[in-house]
Scaffold this motif. Structure first.
Motif, short mmCIF file in Angstrom:
data_model
loop_
_atom_site.label_atom_id
_atom_site.label_comp_id
_atom_site.label_asym_id
_atom_site.label_seq_id
_atom_site.Cartn_x
_atom_site.Cartn_y
_atom_site.Cartn_z
N GLN A 151 0.83 -1.20 0.00
CA GLN A 151 0.00 0.00 0.00
C GLN A 151 0.87 1.26 0.00
OE1 GLN A 151 -2.75 0.57 3.27
NE2 GLN A 151 -4.02 1.87 2.00
N ARG A 152 1.96 1.28 0.77
CA ARG A 152 2.88 2.43 0.76
C ARG A 152 3.43 2.66 -0.64
NH1 ARG A 152 4.53 0.26 5.48
NH2 ARG A 152 6.42 -0.64 4.59
N LEU A 153 3.79 1.58 -1.31
CA LEU A 153 4.32 1.69 -2.66
C LEU A 153 3.25 2.23 -3.61
CD1 LEU A 153 6.85 1.21 -4.34
CD2 LEU A 153 6.06 -1.12 -4.73
N ALA A 154 2.02 1.77 -3.44
CA ALA A 154 0.93 2.27 -4.28
C ALA A 154 0.67 3.75 -4.04
CB ALA A 154 -0.34 1.46 -4.02
N LEU A 155 0.70 4.17 -2.78
CA LEU A 155 0.51 5.59 -2.47
C LEU A 155 1.63 6.44 -3.07
CD1 LEU A 155 -0.72 5.39 1.24
CD2 LEU A 155 -2.04 6.15 -0.76
N ALA A 156 2.84 5.92 -3.06
CA ALA A 156 3.96 6.64 -3.67
C ALA A 156 3.69 6.84 -5.16
CB ALA A 156 5.26 5.88 -3.47
N ALA A 157 3.23 5.81 -5.83
CA ALA A 157 2.94 5.92 -7.26
C ALA A 157 1.78 6.88 -7.51
CB ALA A 157 2.61 4.54 -7.82
N GLU A 158 0.74 6.76 -6.72
CA GLU A 158 -0.45 7.60 -6.94
C GLU A 158 -0.20 9.05 -6.57
OE1 GLU A 158 -3.43 5.39 -4.82
OE2 GLU A 158 -3.30 3.74 -6.26
N GLY A 159 0.80 9.32 -5.72
CA GLY A 159 1.16 10.70 -5.41
C GLY A 159 1.58 11.47 -6.64
N TYR A 160 2.27 10.81 -7.55
CA TYR A 160 2.66 11.45 -8.79
C TYR A 160 1.45 11.73 -9.67
CZ TYR A 160 7.56 10.73 -7.73
OH TYR A 160 8.80 10.79 -7.14
N CYS A 161 0.46 10.87 -9.62
CA CYS A 161 -0.77 11.10 -10.38
C CYS A 161 -1.48 12.34 -9.85
CB CYS A 161 -1.69 9.88 -10.30
SG CYS A 161 -1.08 8.47 -11.25
N VAL A 162 -1.54 12.48 -8.53
CA VAL A 162 -2.17 13.65 -7.93
C VAL A 162 -1.44 14.91 -8.38
CG1 VAL A 162 -2.58 14.86 -5.74
CG2 VAL A 162 -3.09 12.41 -5.95
N GLN A 163 -0.10 14.87 -8.33
CA GLN A 163 0.70 16.03 -8.72
C GLN A 163 0.45 16.42 -10.17
OE1 GLN A 163 4.83 15.47 -9.46
NE2 GLN A 163 5.38 17.47 -8.65
N GLN A 164 0.29 15.44 -11.05
CA GLN A 164 0.11 15.72 -12.47
C GLN A 164 -1.35 15.93 -12.86
OE1 GLN A 164 2.22 12.99 -14.97
NE2 GLN A 164 4.16 13.35 -13.94
N GLY A 165 -2.26 15.85 -11.89
CA GLY A 165 -3.66 16.13 -12.16
C GLY A 165 -4.40 15.02 -12.89
N CYS A 166 -3.92 13.80 -12.78
CA CYS A 166 -4.63 12.68 -13.41
C CYS A 166 -6.02 12.54 -12.80
CB CYS A 166 -3.86 11.38 -13.20
SG CYS A 166 -2.21 11.39 -13.91
N ARG A 167 -6.95 12.12 -13.60
CA ARG A 167 -8.32 12.03 -13.12
C ARG A 167 -8.80 10.60 -12.90
NH1 ARG A 167 -10.37 16.80 -12.44
NH2 ARG A 167 -9.72 18.51 -13.75
N HIS A 168 -7.92 9.61 -13.08
CA HIS A 168 -8.35 8.23 -12.86
C HIS A 168 -8.48 7.96 -11.37
CE1 HIS A 168 -4.36 6.88 -11.57
NE2 HIS A 168 -3.88 7.68 -12.51
N ARG A 169 -9.21 6.93 -11.03
CA ARG A 169 -9.38 6.55 -9.63
C ARG A 169 -8.10 5.90 -9.13
NH1 ARG A 169 -14.85 3.31 -9.34
NH2 ARG A 169 -14.08 3.08 -7.24
N ALA A 170 -7.90 5.95 -7.83
CA ALA A 170 -6.74 5.28 -7.25
C ALA A 170 -6.76 3.81 -7.64
CB ALA A 170 -6.76 5.43 -5.73
N ALA A 171 -5.60 3.30 -8.04
CA ALA A 171 -5.54 1.97 -8.62
C ALA A 171 -5.29 0.86 -7.62
CB ALA A 171 -4.45 1.94 -9.69
N TYR A 172 -4.74 1.16 -6.45
CA TYR A 172 -4.33 0.10 -5.55
C TYR A 172 -5.52 -0.66 -4.99
CZ TYR A 172 -2.42 -2.50 -1.69
OH TYR A 172 -2.09 -3.51 -0.85
N GLN A 173 -5.42 -1.97 -4.98
CA GLN A 173 -6.39 -2.83 -4.33
C GLN A 173 -5.62 -3.83 -3.49
OE1 GLN A 173 -8.65 -4.65 -7.44
NE2 GLN A 173 -9.47 -2.73 -8.18
N ASP A 174 -6.02 -3.97 -2.24
CA ASP A 174 -5.36 -4.90 -1.35
C ASP A 174 -5.81 -6.32 -1.67
OD1 ASP A 174 -3.67 -5.57 0.66
OD2 ASP A 174 -4.93 -4.86 2.30
N GLY A 175 -5.04 -7.29 -1.26
CA GLY A 175 -5.40 -8.68 -1.46
C GLY A 175 -4.46 -9.37 -2.43
N VAL A 176 -4.92 -10.44 -3.02
CA VAL A 176 -4.04 -11.22 -3.88
C VAL A 176 -3.91 -10.65 -5.28
CG1 VAL A 176 -4.35 -13.36 -2.60
CG2 VAL A 176 -5.89 -12.84 -4.49
N PHE A 177 -4.83 -9.79 -5.72
CA PHE A 177 -4.71 -9.12 -7.01
C PHE A 177 -4.38 -7.66 -6.75
CE2 PHE A 177 -7.75 -12.58 -7.90
CZ PHE A 177 -7.01 -13.26 -8.85
N ARG A 178 -3.16 -7.27 -7.03
CA ARG A 178 -2.73 -5.90 -6.76
C ARG A 178 -2.47 -5.19 -8.09
NH1 ARG A 178 -0.16 -9.04 -2.68
NH2 ARG A 178 -0.83 -8.35 -0.64
#
Length: 163
Positions: free
Chosen positions: A80-107
């Motif tokens: 999850q920390r790694l996903a938040l790090a990746a999604e932080g760049y999306c926030v900075q660049q103004g991407c409009r997609h939903r957060a991609a991280y999902q916990d569990g066996v399919f990440r």
């Protein structure tokens, strides 16, 4: 040794990893310090890794189906920390997609092209599987320094762990 699991099978034991579908046994094995250029590969922790690139984003899917050792509380938090790090760049660049991280066996992870070096992200992902959370922590700390902490009321320590 083959193991029949009904319509989805047959599944085959392969190189000490959890059982794989017959078509997966030919996939290359990914290594954190080896080349990571295959679109689909098997990971040291028994996962199936898919790496794709669109014009705007890198998309990485890690399937840990049949790998309960990869779903521990500590590893889930590191993923999850790694996903938040990746999604932080999306926030900075103004991407409009939903957060991609999902916990569990399919990440599923997604980050903009030109933000995080894909090889560094993949190495951090594979290191988590092997129990090393340091690379993910460093990527999270670098993102927090660039775009801020990942949410109201959270703090990030020097290891990049969110509290």
């Amino acid at each position: 040794m083959a193991e029949d699991r009904g319509a989805a099978g047959p599944y085959i034991e392969y190189d000490g990893l959890p059982v794989l579908h017959g078509r997966e046994t030919g996939l290359p094995l990914a290594h954190p310090y080896g080349p990571l250029d295959a679109e689909r590969s098997l990971t040291p922790g028994g996962g199936r890794l898919t790496v794709q690139r669109t014009a705007a984003h890198h998309r990485i899917t890690l399937d840990h189906l049949g790998c309960p050792a990869q779903a521990t509380t500590e590893k889930n938090a590191a993923f999850q920390r790694l996903a938040l790090a990746a999604e932080g760049y999306c926030v900075q660049q103004g991407c409009r997609h939903r957060a991609a991280y999902q916990d569990g066996v399919f990440r599923h992870f997604e980050f903009p092209v030109g933000s995080i070096e894909p090889a560094a992200f993949l190495r951090a992902l594979l290191a988590i599987e092997l129990g090393d959370f340091g690379l993910a922590g460093r990527l999270a700390a670098a993102t927090a320094a660039l775009v801020g902490r990942p949410g109201p009321g959270t703090t990030t320590d020097e290891e990049g762990q969110t509290h």
